[in-house]
Design a protein around this motif. Sequence first.
Motif, PDB file in Angstrom:
ATOM      1  N   UNK A 192       0.861  -1.311  -0.054  1.00  0.00           N
ATOM      2  CA  UNK A 192      -0.002  -0.118  -0.025  1.00  0.00           C
ATOM      3  C   UNK A 192       0.937   1.140  -0.045  1.00  0.00           C
ATOM      4  N   UNK A 193       0.248   2.592  -0.436  1.00  0.00           N
ATOM      5  CA  UNK A 193       1.142   3.453  -0.532  1.00  0.00           C
ATOM      6  C   UNK A 193       0.114   4.781  -0.150  1.00  0.00           C
ATOM      7  N   UNK A 194       0.837   5.930  -0.225  1.00  0.00           N
ATOM      8  CA  UNK A 194      -0.047   7.044   0.205  1.00  0.00           C
ATOM      9  C   UNK A 194       0.065   8.212  -0.719  1.00  0.00           C
ATOM     10  N   UNK A 195      -0.773   9.275  -0.644  1.00  0.00           N
ATOM     11  CA  UNK A 195      -0.640  10.486  -1.141  1.00  0.00           C
ATOM     12  C   UNK A 195      -0.261  11.653  -0.147  1.00  0.00           C
ATOM     13  N   UNK A 196       0.775  12.340  -0.410  1.00  0.00           N
ATOM     14  CA  UNK A 196       1.170  12.871   0.968  1.00  0.00           C
ATOM     15  C   UNK A 196       1.588  14.547   0.148  1.00  0.00           C
ATOM     16  N   UNK A 197       0.866  15.423   0.594  1.00  0.00           N
ATOM     17  CA  UNK A 197       1.187  16.969   0.160  1.00  0.00           C
ATOM     18  C   UNK A 197       0.906  17.770   1.030  1.00  0.00           C
ATOM     19  N   UNK A 198       1.792  18.912   1.324  1.00  0.00           N
ATOM     20  CA  UNK A 198       1.489  20.089   2.119  1.00  0.00           C
ATOM     21  C   UNK A 198       1.239  21.288   1.295  1.00  0.00           C
ATOM     22  N   UNK A 199       0.229  21.931   1.721  1.00  0.00           N
ATOM     23  CA  UNK A 199      -0.098  23.276   0.791  1.00  0.00           C
ATOM     24  C   UNK A 199      -0.291  24.413   2.175  1.00  0.00           C
ATOM     25  N   UNK A 200       0.095  25.473   1.690  1.00  0.00           N
ATOM     26  CA  UNK A 200       0.285  26.626   2.426  1.00  0.00           C
ATOM     27  C   UNK A 200      -1.130  27.281   2.202  1.00  0.00           C
ATOM     28  N   UNK A 252      -1.476  29.119   7.291  1.00  0.00           N
ATOM     29  CA  UNK A 252      -1.658  27.539   7.892  1.00  0.00           C
ATOM     30  C   UNK A 252      -1.082  26.776   6.916  1.00  0.00           C
ATOM     31  N   UNK A 253      -0.176  25.878   7.070  1.00  0.00           N
ATOM     32  CA  UNK A 253       0.102  24.759   6.280  1.00  0.00           C
ATOM     33  C   UNK A 253      -0.725  23.645   6.597  1.00  0.00           C
ATOM     34  N   UNK A 254      -1.461  22.986   5.540  1.00  0.00           N
ATOM     35  CA  UNK A 254      -2.057  21.873   5.629  1.00  0.00           C
ATOM     36  C   UNK A 254      -1.620  20.695   5.065  1.00  0.00           C
ATOM     37  N   UNK A 255      -1.286  19.746   5.963  1.00  0.00           N
ATOM     38  CA  UNK A 255      -0.669  18.448   5.469  1.00  0.00           C
ATOM     39  C   UNK A 255      -1.855  17.329   4.939  1.00  0.00           C
ATOM     40  N   UNK A 256      -1.944  17.055   3.626  1.00  0.00           N
ATOM     41  CA  UNK A 256      -3.295  16.318   3.047  1.00  0.00           C
ATOM     42  C   UNK A 256      -2.679  14.941   2.805  1.00  0.00           C
ATOM     43  N   UNK A 257      -3.098  13.968   3.543  1.00  0.00           N
ATOM     44  CA  UNK A 257      -2.636  12.408   3.356  1.00  0.00           C
ATOM     45  C   UNK A 257      -3.572  11.428   3.129  1.00  0.00           C
ATOM     46  N   UNK A 267      -3.530   8.264 -10.151  1.00  0.00           N
ATOM     47  CA  UNK A 267      -4.916   9.031 -10.318  1.00  0.00           C
ATOM     48  C   UNK A 267      -5.370   9.775  -9.233  1.00  0.00           C
ATOM     49  N   UNK A 268      -5.294   9.209  -8.094  1.00  0.00           N
ATOM     50  CA  UNK A 268      -5.725   9.807  -6.780  1.00  0.00           C
ATOM     51  C   UNK A 268      -4.774  11.104  -6.880  1.00  0.00           C
ATOM     52  N   UNK A 269      -3.509  11.066  -6.943  1.00  0.00           N
ATOM     53  CA  UNK A 269      -2.486  12.161  -6.713  1.00  0.00           C
ATOM     54  C   UNK A 269      -2.971  13.379  -7.800  1.00  0.00           C
ATOM     55  N   UNK A 270      -3.410  13.010  -9.213  1.00  0.00           N
ATOM     56  CA  UNK A 270      -3.917  13.790  -9.909  1.00  0.00           C
ATOM     57  C   UNK A 270      -5.316  14.586  -9.522  1.00  0.00           C
ATOM     58  N   UNK A 271      -6.107  13.619  -9.039  1.00  0.00           N
ATOM     59  CA  UNK A 271      -7.210  14.322  -8.123  1.00  0.00           C
ATOM     60  C   UNK A 271      -6.953  15.261  -7.184  1.00  0.00           C
ATOM     61  N   UNK A 272      -6.065  14.824  -6.303  1.00  0.00           N
ATOM     62  CA  UNK A 272      -6.111  15.771  -5.006  1.00  0.00           C
ATOM     63  C   UNK A 272      -5.089  16.876  -5.382  1.00  0.00           C
ATOM     64  N   UNK A 273      -4.180  16.923  -6.381  1.00  0.00           N
ATOM     65  CA  UNK A 273      -3.284  18.151  -6.673  1.00  0.00           C
ATOM     66  C   UNK A 273      -4.303  18.903  -7.316  1.00  0.00           C
ATOM     67  N   UNK A 274      -5.188  18.528  -8.259  1.00  0.00           N
ATOM     68  CA  UNK A 274      -6.156  19.671  -8.853  1.00  0.00           C
ATOM     69  C   UNK A 274      -7.058  20.228  -7.680  1.00  0.00           C
TER      70      UNK A 274
END
Length: 327
Positions: free
Chosen positions: A1-9, A98-103, A114-121
Amino acid sequence: MTQFDRTVEVALEPDAAFELISRPERLRRWLTVAARVDLRQGGRYRWTVVPGHSASGTFEEVVPGQRLKLRWWWEDSDDLPPGGSTVAMTLTPHDGSTEIRWVHDGLTDAQAPSHAEVWNHYLDRLAVAARSGDAGPDDWAVALEPTDELTCAEATLVVLQDVLRGLTAADMQRRTPCRDFTVTALAEHLLGSIASLGSAGGATMPVAAADEDVEVRVADAAAAATEGWHRRGLHGTVSPGSAPMPATTAVSILSIEFLVHAWDFAVATGQGIEVPDQLASYVLGLANTVIGPPQRESGDFGDPVPVEEGAGPLEQLIAFTGRRQPT
């Protein structure tokens, strides 16, 4: 299993940022077409992200201003079964922002791209909404071609909500192209229609405060109505009024009301309205099956208005309902 992990300010304090990722009226500004939220640990949520595609689950953690964690799955897909993945949002103050870490955890290697594409959008849209209050209509939502009457209703709801967000207190007594209705009266008519058609689909309709914004009242009612129809399905007949009708007809009326009244509100308040041709064409096809002599004789619709050769599908739809383009 893996994850999508991005932090957006985002350009908000943590409490305001938390509102943006958890409250229906704020989620609609960047992520969802419709949203139902019971914001407590163990509470349920349902987010229609684009027409025909809804995520649902439960809240595992709710710490206002700090953290939100959801059990996440897509209702229309077997790829992520109920309970199969989680989405966690951790908020950290940072120099007035605020930094929001989205995992998103629990993805397979095949699902991750495909989930990375959706979440980045959507996280890009989140940053825009934080700066300006509204990321504007989502291209993914408005450009999606309807596959049935219900996805069409959700797609036309996108158009309607965008127009309703532009209403001001000064607009409420303006006259609309819809018979003798003011903006206020048309909003009440629309809410009555949504309540009747939603109840026919088995929905429990919300009771909103009379002083709530029109956009919020309509959005909450439409979210309940469309969710009810998703549970029920489009088979058989229903009786929203005195006579039974096919379920597909009832949901078709929702699409017609959402799109035609969006045009009414826009014209009344001097707003522009953008409707993809494929969506307007689909609703025009529904209107041709729903609107006949009895509906015109009752006064619900006027006689069709001639249109010039080459008129687009939205103009044809408006003319078919008996309305004239403003001069």
